[in-house]
Design a protein around this motif. Structure first.
Motif, PDB file in Angstrom:
ATOM      1  N   ARG A 336       0.837  -1.206   0.000  1.00 30.63           N
ATOM      2  CA  ARG A 336       0.000   0.000   0.000  1.00 30.63           C
ATOM      3  C   ARG A 336       0.871   1.255   0.000  1.00 30.63           C
ATOM      4  NH1 ARG A 336      -5.187   1.988   1.262  1.00 30.63           N
ATOM      5  NH2 ARG A 336      -5.100   4.078   0.356  1.00 30.63           N
ATOM      6  N   CYS A 337       1.981   1.222   0.725  1.00 30.87           N
ATOM      7  CA  CYS A 337       2.888   2.372   0.734  1.00 30.87           C
ATOM      8  C   CYS A 337       3.382   2.686  -0.681  1.00 30.87           C
ATOM      9  CB  CYS A 337       4.087   2.089   1.644  1.00 30.87           C
ATOM     10  SG  CYS A 337       3.719   2.109   3.403  1.00 30.87           S
ATOM     11  N   ILE A 338       3.848   1.643  -1.368  1.00 28.74           N
ATOM     12  CA  ILE A 338       4.386   1.861  -2.721  1.00 28.74           C
ATOM     13  C   ILE A 338       3.273   2.329  -3.659  1.00 28.74           C
ATOM     14  CG2 ILE A 338       5.543   0.759  -4.671  1.00 28.74           C
ATOM     15  CD1 ILE A 338       6.825  -1.185  -2.661  1.00 28.74           C
ATOM     16  N   ASP A 339       2.080   1.762  -3.548  1.00 25.35           N
ATOM     17  CA  ASP A 339       0.957   2.202  -4.385  1.00 25.35           C
ATOM     18  C   ASP A 339       0.667   3.683  -4.162  1.00 25.35           C
ATOM     19  OD1 ASP A 339       0.693  -0.316  -5.407  1.00 25.35           O
ATOM     20  OD2 ASP A 339      -0.983  -0.893  -4.109  1.00 25.35           O
ATOM     21  N   ASN A 340       0.637   4.099  -2.905  1.00 24.36           N
ATOM     22  CA  ASN A 340       0.348   5.510  -2.614  1.00 24.36           C
ATOM     23  C   ASN A 340       1.424   6.429  -3.166  1.00 24.36           C
ATOM     24  OD1 ASN A 340      -1.864   4.566  -1.273  1.00 24.36           O
ATOM     25  ND2 ASN A 340      -1.339   5.387   0.720  1.00 24.36           N
ATOM     26  N   LEU A 341       2.692   6.006  -3.070  1.00 24.03           N
ATOM     27  CA  LEU A 341       3.779   6.830  -3.602  1.00 24.03           C
ATOM     28  C   LEU A 341       3.675   6.941  -5.124  1.00 24.03           C
ATOM     29  CD1 LEU A 341       6.783   5.549  -1.441  1.00 24.03           C
ATOM     30  CD2 LEU A 341       5.632   7.754  -1.247  1.00 24.03           C
ATOM     31  N   LEU A 342       3.353   5.828  -5.800  1.00 24.04           N
ATOM     32  CA  LEU A 342       3.220   5.869  -7.255  1.00 24.04           C
ATOM     33  C   LEU A 342       1.998   6.689  -7.672  1.00 24.04           C
ATOM     34  CD1 LEU A 342       4.095   2.148  -8.096  1.00 24.04           C
ATOM     35  CD2 LEU A 342       5.493   4.179  -8.576  1.00 24.04           C
ATOM     36  N   ASP A 343       0.879   6.554  -6.944  1.00 23.45           N
ATOM     37  CA  ASP A 343      -0.300   7.360  -7.251  1.00 23.45           C
ATOM     38  C   ASP A 343      -0.009   8.840  -7.057  1.00 23.45           C
ATOM     39  OD1 ASP A 343      -1.678   5.072  -7.806  1.00 23.45           O
ATOM     40  OD2 ASP A 343      -2.749   5.001  -5.882  1.00 23.45           O
ATOM     41  N   ASN A 344       0.730   9.157  -6.012  1.00 23.61           N
ATOM     42  CA  ASN A 344       1.094  10.551  -5.737  1.00 23.61           C
ATOM     43  C   ASN A 344       1.952  11.118  -6.869  1.00 23.61           C
ATOM     44  OD1 ASN A 344       1.146  12.733  -3.501  1.00 23.61           O
ATOM     45  ND2 ASN A 344       3.303  12.522  -4.054  1.00 23.61           N
ATOM     46  N   THR A 353       5.417  12.103 -19.228  1.00 29.13           N
ATOM     47  CA  THR A 353       6.692  11.932 -18.517  1.00 29.13           C
ATOM     48  C   THR A 353       6.688  10.600 -17.782  1.00 29.13           C
ATOM     49  OG1 THR A 353       5.867  13.064 -16.537  1.00 29.13           O
ATOM     50  CG2 THR A 353       6.978  14.410 -18.214  1.00 29.13           C
ATOM     51  N   GLU A 354       7.894  10.121 -17.508  1.00 20.60           N
ATOM     52  CA  GLU A 354       7.999   8.834 -16.807  1.00 20.60           C
ATOM     53  C   GLU A 354       8.172   9.046 -15.301  1.00 20.60           C
ATOM     54  OE1 GLU A 354      11.396   6.577 -17.952  1.00 20.60           O
ATOM     55  OE2 GLU A 354      12.838   8.114 -17.377  1.00 20.60           O
ATOM     56  N   ILE A 355       7.931   7.974 -14.592  1.00 23.59           N
ATOM     57  CA  ILE A 355       8.094   7.963 -13.135  1.00 23.59           C
ATOM     58  C   ILE A 355       9.193   6.961 -12.802  1.00 23.59           C
ATOM     59  CG2 ILE A 355       6.967   7.401 -10.930  1.00 23.59           C
ATOM     60  CD1 ILE A 355       4.297   8.156 -12.285  1.00 23.59           C
ATOM     61  N   ASP A 356      10.099   7.350 -11.933  1.00 18.90           N
ATOM     62  CA  ASP A 356      11.206   6.482 -11.540  1.00 18.90           C
ATOM     63  C   ASP A 356      10.930   5.897 -10.151  1.00 18.90           C
ATOM     64  OD1 ASP A 356      12.602   6.982 -13.849  1.00 18.90           O
ATOM     65  OD2 ASP A 356      13.664   8.706 -13.006  1.00 18.90           O
ATOM     66  N   LEU A 357      11.086   4.588 -10.047  1.00 19.55           N
ATOM     67  CA  LEU A 357      10.993   3.917  -8.750  1.00 19.55           C
ATOM     68  C   LEU A 357      12.348   3.266  -8.496  1.00 19.55           C
ATOM     69  CD1 LEU A 357       8.064   1.657  -7.497  1.00 19.55           C
ATOM     70  CD2 LEU A 357      10.418   1.264  -6.863  1.00 19.55           C
ATOM     71  N   ARG A 367      10.296   9.073  -7.864  1.00 24.37           N
ATOM     72  CA  ARG A 367      10.524  10.429  -8.399  1.00 24.37           C
ATOM     73  C   ARG A 367       9.494  10.739  -9.467  1.00 24.37           C
ATOM     74  NH1 ARG A 367      15.141  12.432 -12.674  1.00 24.37           N
ATOM     75  NH2 ARG A 367      14.410  14.610 -12.806  1.00 24.37           N
ATOM     76  N   ASP A 368       8.910  11.938  -9.376  1.00 27.11           N
ATOM     77  CA  ASP A 368       7.991  12.393 -10.419  1.00 27.11           C
ATOM     78  C   ASP A 368       8.654  13.481 -11.246  1.00 27.11           C
ATOM     79  OD1 ASP A 368       7.657  14.958  -9.168  1.00 27.11           O
ATOM     80  OD2 ASP A 368       6.200  14.057  -7.779  1.00 27.11           O
ATOM     81  N   ARG A 369       7.942  13.983 -12.231  1.00 25.90           N
ATOM     82  CA  ARG A 369       8.457  15.078 -13.078  1.00 25.90           C
ATOM     83  C   ARG A 369       7.545  16.293 -12.940  1.00 25.90           C
ATOM     84  NH1 ARG A 369      11.467  11.186 -13.534  1.00 25.90           N
ATOM     85  NH2 ARG A 369      13.070  10.895 -15.143  1.00 25.90           N
ATOM     86  N   PHE A 416      10.616  10.433   3.811  1.00 25.87           N
ATOM     87  CA  PHE A 416      11.327  11.648   3.403  1.00 25.87           C
ATOM     88  C   PHE A 416      10.698  12.190   2.124  1.00 25.87           C
ATOM     89  CE2 PHE A 416      13.508   7.947   1.699  1.00 25.87           C
ATOM     90  CZ  PHE A 416      13.571   8.221   0.344  1.00 25.87           C
ATOM     91  N   ALA A 417      10.907  13.478   1.888  1.00 30.92           N
ATOM     92  CA  ALA A 417      10.445  14.148   0.672  1.00 30.92           C
ATOM     93  C   ALA A 417      11.447  15.242   0.337  1.00 30.92           C
ATOM     94  CB  ALA A 417       9.049  14.732   0.870  1.00 30.92           C
ATOM     95  N   ALA A 418      11.815  15.351  -0.925  1.00 32.34           N
ATOM     96  CA  ALA A 418      12.793  16.358  -1.347  1.00 32.34           C
ATOM     97  C   ALA A 418      12.588  16.623  -2.838  1.00 32.34           C
ATOM     98  CB  ALA A 418      14.210  15.874  -1.067  1.00 32.34           C
ATOM     99  N   ASN A 419      13.277  17.644  -3.338  1.00 33.51           N
ATOM    100  CA  ASN A 419      13.251  17.974  -4.765  1.00 33.51           C
ATOM    101  C   ASN A 419      14.469  17.375  -5.436  1.00 33.51           C
ATOM    102  OD1 ASN A 419      10.845  19.498  -4.752  1.00 33.51           O
ATOM    103  ND2 ASN A 419      11.953  21.266  -3.932  1.00 33.51           N
ATOM    104  N   HIS A 420      14.271  16.845  -6.645  1.00 30.45           N
ATOM    105  CA  HIS A 420      15.374  16.272  -7.405  1.00 30.45           C
ATOM    106  C   HIS A 420      16.103  17.396  -8.152  1.00 30.45           C
ATOM    107  CE1 HIS A 420      17.493  13.906 -10.506  1.00 30.45           C
ATOM    108  NE2 HIS A 420      17.414  12.903  -9.623  1.00 30.45           N
TER     109      HIS A 420
END
Length: 453
Positions: A336-344, A353-357, A367-369, A416-420
């Motif tokens: 569920r954690c990973i699903d929520n991160l990917l949905d976010n 754009t692609e999403i990196d896991l 990481r999102d774009r 954690f949360a940060a900017n790439h």
């Protein structure tokens, strides 16, 4: 019966048992010694009588013995006048007739028990020595009475000392019981239990204090959840009510385009309400707390959830694996954690754009774009119902990352949360580098400032 009385009774029972064992053992060991001493006394008296008879000297009289001669023909001649004669049996006559050997018997003369030794006399006949057991019985009875008296004193002392000592030992337990009764009666969780020592009662008191602290925190978080939920529910409910009232008032007077727009708004807000309520229920009921921990391969889990998200969203999701680890965790909770991160990430990334896991050891990052996260809000994104000003128009309840925070924290990890540097945001979690015990603590859905972006 109260615990203090029961423990005192146990202590007294143990004392009585110990004293009884000591007395019985001592009595059994001493009795043979006394009997042997009596036998030696009879033998010594017999030797003395024989020696004095040979010399013709007068026989000294003892109050506890009776002496008599038994001739070879069975004639009895008393040596201590005024004493009752000792009874003669066949064994005694045989010793007197042969002039050899000796025999011992116990007889009763009147109400007095005697030990009788018949020993051969040189030249024929025998000497019979009888010693009454009155003194022995007196000593035996006195021993028993004194032992009983000392036992009663010892038992009384043991009971008193045990009662006082156990009362002192149980005093912290009584204070703890009174405090818990007060909490039960008043429902006042702010009560702090009394301090105790370093023994088991002290450990129990500290555990109760920790439990109360957790309950206080849980109650506060529940209240906050209710307040926040009522606030968040008010907006979609207001929108639904307004749209419904508009349709009610119009009664077919709206144009097709306007009616379609109002109905679309109703459907959209109803879906938002449904999603919000579902996440509130999960957040408040800890759906994953009953799940048993198991060995989880983070690489396999990441790839599985990425494939699921690709099918649902049609987005391009790239998985990067760097020495992924295997840890003991609740599999569905981590999924569920990973699903929520990917949905976010999908919510804030442009469609093309692609999403990196990325999984590196025990660290998982998505990481999102998208536009990234304001540095001042990088911690707040995990707060319940948090929505940045520039993302308030984006669909969502603000609870997804809150659930991530709660589950990861319950596993002993961190979020954690940060900017790439290349743009977009990186959000993820890191589990402990070593396995925790298999009995993981419950996932606290009301945990420390849990929330969402």
């Amino acid at each position: 019966m109260k615990l203090r009385a029961r423990l005192t009774l146990v202590a007294v029972a143990v004392t009585v048992a110990a004293i009884a064992i000591i007395i019985i053992t001592a009595y059994r060991n001493v009795s043979p010694l006394v009997a042997a001493q009596v036998d030696r006394g009879l033998a010594d008296r017999a030797d003395t009588v024989l020696a004095l008879l040979d010399t013709g000297a007068a026989l000294p009289v003892r109050p506890d013995t009776t002496e008599q001669l038994l001739d070879a023909d069975g004639t009895v001649r008393p040596l201590t006048p005024g004493r009752n004669p000792l009874p003669v049996n066949d064994s005694d006559r045989e010793v007197a007739r042969t002039g050899q050997g000796s025999t011992e018997t116990n007889v009763d003369i009147g109400e007095t028990a005697y030990g009788v030794l018949t020993t051969a006399r040189p030249g024929g006949g025998a000497v019979m020595i009888g010693q009454n057991y009155a003194e022995v019985d007196r000593i035996d009875n006195e021993f028993l009475w004194r032992t009983a008296a000392l036992t009663l004193v010892a038992v009384a002392a043991a009971a008193l000392i045990s009662w006082l000592a156990i009362g002192r030992i149980l005093r912290p337990m009584r204070r703890l019981a009174h405090a818990t009764q007060r909490i039960t009666t008043t429902r006042d969780l702010s009560t702090v239990l009394p301090e105790a020592g370093n023994d088991e009662v002290g450990e129990l008191t500290r555990d109760f204090n920790s439990m109360l602290a957790a309950l206080r925190f849980s109650r506060a978080q529940q209240q906050r959840l209710v307040e926040d939920a009522s606030h968040e529910l008010r907006t979609p409910l207001t929108s639904v009510r307004g749209s419904a009232e508009l349709l009610q008032r119009a009664r077919g007077k709206l144009g097709p385009e306007d009616e379609t727009q109002v109905l679309a708004t109703l459907v959209q807000e109803a879906k938002a309400l449904d999603a919000l309520i579902a996440e509130l229920v999960e957040l408040a009921t800890d759906q994953h707390t009953a799940e048993s921990p198991a060995e989880v391969d983070l690489a396999d889990l990441a790839q599985e959830r990425a494939e699921r998200s690709r099918r649902r969203t049609g987005r391009t999701i790239t998985v990067h694996l760097e020495n992924p680890a295997t840890r003991t965790a609740r599999p569905q909770a981590l999924a569920r954690c990973i699903d929520n991160l990917l949905d976010n990430a999908a919510k804030y990334s442009p469609l093309d754009t692609e999403i990196d896991l990325r999984v590196h050891a025990c660290r998982l990052t998505v990481r999102d774009r998208g536009p990234g996260i304001d540095p001042a809000a990088q911690r707040a994104v995990f707060d319940r119902f948090y929505r940045a000003d520039r993302t308030r128009a984006t669909p969502g309840s603000g609870l997804g990352l809150a659930i991530v925070h709660d589950i990861v924290t319950a596993h002993g990890g961190t979020v954690f949360a940060a900017n790439h540097p290349g743009g977009g945001a990186e959000v993820g979690f890191e589990l402990p580098t070593s396995d925790r015990p298999s009995s993981l603590p419950p996932v606290s859905a009301l945990g420390d400032d849990s929330a969402v972006r």
